[in-house]
Design a protein around this motif. Structure first.
Motif, mmCIF file in Angstrom:
data_model
loop_
_atom_site.group_PDB
_atom_site.id
_atom_site.type_symbol
_atom_site.label_atom_id
_atom_site.label_comp_id
_atom_site.label_asym_id
_atom_site.label_seq_id
_atom_site.Cartn_x
_atom_site.Cartn_y
_atom_site.Cartn_z
ATOM 1 N N ASP A 151 -29.431 14.688 -73.425
ATOM 2 C CA ASP A 151 -29.890 14.406 -74.328
ATOM 3 C C ASP A 151 -30.954 14.148 -74.708
ATOM 4 O O ASP A 151 -32.030 13.647 -73.511
ATOM 5 C CB ASP A 151 -28.988 13.631 -75.295
ATOM 6 C CG ASP A 151 -28.025 13.082 -75.259
ATOM 7 O OD1 ASP A 151 -27.291 14.240 -75.106
ATOM 8 O OD2 ASP A 151 -26.704 12.694 -75.507
ATOM 9 N N GLU B 145 -32.925 11.480 -75.955
ATOM 10 C CA GLU B 145 -32.780 10.194 -76.866
ATOM 11 C C GLU B 145 -33.560 9.838 -75.186
ATOM 12 O O GLU B 145 -32.989 10.081 -73.760
ATOM 13 C CB GLU B 145 -31.940 9.494 -76.470
ATOM 14 C CG GLU B 145 -31.434 8.286 -76.280
ATOM 15 C CD GLU B 145 -30.427 8.161 -76.624
ATOM 16 O OE1 GLU B 145 -30.143 6.359 -76.387
ATOM 17 O OE2 GLU B 145 -29.021 8.756 -76.008
ATOM 18 N N TYR C 73 -31.222 22.566 -82.336
ATOM 19 C CA TYR C 73 -32.197 21.870 -82.483
ATOM 20 C C TYR C 73 -33.506 22.946 -82.982
ATOM 21 O O TYR C 73 -33.976 24.085 -82.520
ATOM 22 C CB TYR C 73 -33.028 21.105 -81.849
ATOM 23 C CG TYR C 73 -31.836 20.083 -80.950
ATOM 24 C CD1 TYR C 73 -32.767 18.970 -81.798
ATOM 25 C CD2 TYR C 73 -31.799 19.496 -79.740
ATOM 26 C CE1 TYR C 73 -31.846 17.421 -81.441
ATOM 27 C CE2 TYR C 73 -30.519 18.418 -79.399
ATOM 28 C CZ TYR C 73 -30.993 17.858 -80.577
ATOM 29 O OH TYR C 73 -30.262 16.241 -79.633
ATOM 30 N N GLU D 135 -37.888 19.636 -84.950
ATOM 31 C CA GLU D 135 -37.581 18.846 -84.222
ATOM 32 C C GLU D 135 -37.000 18.197 -82.769
ATOM 33 O O GLU D 135 -37.964 16.856 -82.671
ATOM 34 C CB GLU D 135 -35.191 19.165 -85.127
ATOM 35 C CG GLU D 135 -35.074 19.041 -86.542
ATOM 36 C CD GLU D 135 -34.352 19.727 -86.342
ATOM 37 O OE1 GLU D 135 -33.174 19.345 -87.230
ATOM 38 O OE2 GLU D 135 -33.370 20.334 -85.265
ATOM 39 N N LYS E 153 -40.643 16.258 -82.754
ATOM 40 C CA LYS E 153 -40.537 14.746 -83.493
ATOM 41 C C LYS E 153 -39.851 14.467 -82.456
ATOM 42 O O LYS E 153 -39.953 12.292 -82.916
ATOM 43 C CB LYS E 153 -39.954 15.214 -84.701
ATOM 44 C CG LYS E 153 -40.371 13.951 -85.745
ATOM 45 C CD LYS E 153 -39.545 14.547 -87.219
ATOM 46 C CE LYS E 153 -39.472 12.325 -87.894
ATOM 47 N NZ LYS E 153 -39.309 12.713 -89.720
ATOM 48 N N LEU E 154 -38.826 14.543 -81.743
ATOM 49 C CA LEU E 154 -38.271 13.578 -81.103
ATOM 50 C C LEU E 154 -39.103 13.282 -80.293
ATOM 51 O O LEU E 154 -38.649 11.690 -80.025
ATOM 52 C CB LEU E 154 -37.031 14.081 -81.058
ATOM 53 C CG LEU E 154 -35.542 14.121 -81.374
ATOM 54 C CD1 LEU E 154 -34.434 15.027 -81.176
ATOM 55 C CD2 LEU E 154 -34.587 12.616 -81.690
ATOM 56 N N ASN F 73 -41.765 10.240 -81.287
ATOM 57 C CA ASN F 73 -40.586 9.035 -81.457
ATOM 58 C C ASN F 73 -40.908 8.582 -80.229
ATOM 59 O O ASN F 73 -40.954 7.135 -80.425
ATOM 60 C CB ASN F 73 -40.132 9.500 -82.448
ATOM 61 C CG ASN F 73 -40.287 9.493 -83.408
ATOM 62 O OD1 ASN F 73 -42.204 9.716 -84.837
ATOM 63 N ND2 ASN F 73 -39.424 10.403 -84.645
ATOM 64 N N ASN F 74 -40.314 9.214 -79.411
ATOM 65 C CA ASN F 74 -39.897 8.543 -78.208
ATOM 66 C C ASN F 74 -41.254 8.339 -77.508
ATOM 67 O O ASN F 74 -40.797 7.095 -77.500
ATOM 68 C CB ASN F 74 -39.114 9.547 -77.089
ATOM 69 C CG ASN F 74 -37.747 9.826 -77.830
ATOM 70 O OD1 ASN F 74 -36.554 9.185 -78.209
ATOM 71 N ND2 ASN F 74 -37.338 10.988 -77.002
#
Length: 251
Positions: free
Chosen positions: A190, A192, A232, A236, A239-240, A243-244
């Motif tokens: 992922d 994340e 995705y 996206e 941005k992900l 931000n991580n």
């Protein structure tokens, strides 16, 4: 694209290979909305990186000690230790530090690594880990004492998932542009806790050309080419990962 911002989570702007075009690279990155985290290692590298930080306050800084320098005198290690410790207000993380399978004297590497983990704990700063070929050993030593980012992650998928499940981060480098292993990692993970980096001037994705932080966009594009199959959008993905990175470095 409007509103798009990138961060190169790990590079070496202080490297002498940038002496001729450092300011040009920095200015071009600003134009392209690329933020930079540069990593000074060793006495000279740390001092040069600090000078860059003072000239360019918008560049983020980490300071550490590379395992390639395992043969350094104790006084050198102590000086780097003290530089890092005394520069708390300038740095966003401690590192890069860690272990390298291609270097000698692993017990000494581990001893040095432990010392810099202690600074990370003391300063309450995240840790940037160099773990080539010894990623599992690095993680065992850290033992969740601090939050870490495994820069230029090249380990296996099982460990990557374990790191992420325990709140750590892995950084995907420009190697994804040329390496099936790194593409498979991204396919099976992922987004994340994934960051992106160039490790420039090293790890160029274009043979014969020096790597720069500008190529962090190539890393994002490579990740998007894989993750778009999961639905995705490009924005996206950007941005992900942005931000991580902000979350890991607390910036």
């Amino acid at each position: 694209m409007e509103g798009i911002r990138y961060i190169d989570a790990h590079c070496h702007l202080e490297d002498k290979k940038f002496n001729r075009d450092r300011e040009e690279v920095i200015n071009t990155c600003r134009e392209k909305n690329i933020e930079i985290v540069t990593s000074g290692v060793g006495i000279g590298g740390c001092k040069r990186a600090l000078e860059i930080k003072k000239r360019h306050p918008d560049i983020y800084l980490t300071l550490g000690f590379h395992p390639h320098s395992v043969r350094a005198d104790e006084k050198v290690i102590k000086e780097v230790y003290n530089i890092v410790k005394n520069c708390e207000k300038y740095i966003v993380a401690v590192g890069e530090v860690g272990l390298d399978i291609k270097d000698e004297n692993l017990p000494r590497q581990k001893e040095i690594f432990e010392r810099f983990i202690s600074i990370s704990e003391e300063l309450d700063k995240p840790l940037v880990v160099h773990g080539r070929g010894l990623e599992r050993e690095c993680y065992n030593i850290i033992n969740n004492r601090v939050v870490s980012m495994f820069h230029c992650y090249s380990g296996d998928e099982k460990l990557a998932k374990e790191l992420i499940e325990n709140g750590h981060y892995i950084s995907i480098s420009t190697l994804i542009c040329i390496s099936p292993h790194h593409r498979d990692l991204v396919k099976n993970l992922d987004l994340e806790n994934i960051l992106v980096e160039t490790d420039s001037p090293y790890l160029t994705p274009v043979k014969g050309k020096k790597n720069t932080p500008l190529n962090v966009i190539k890393v994002i594009e490579a990740i998007y080419s894989i993750k778009k199959e999961e639905g995705y959008s490009y924005k996206e993905v950007v941005k992900l990962i942005y931000n991580n990175t902000k979350r890991f470095f607390n910036i």
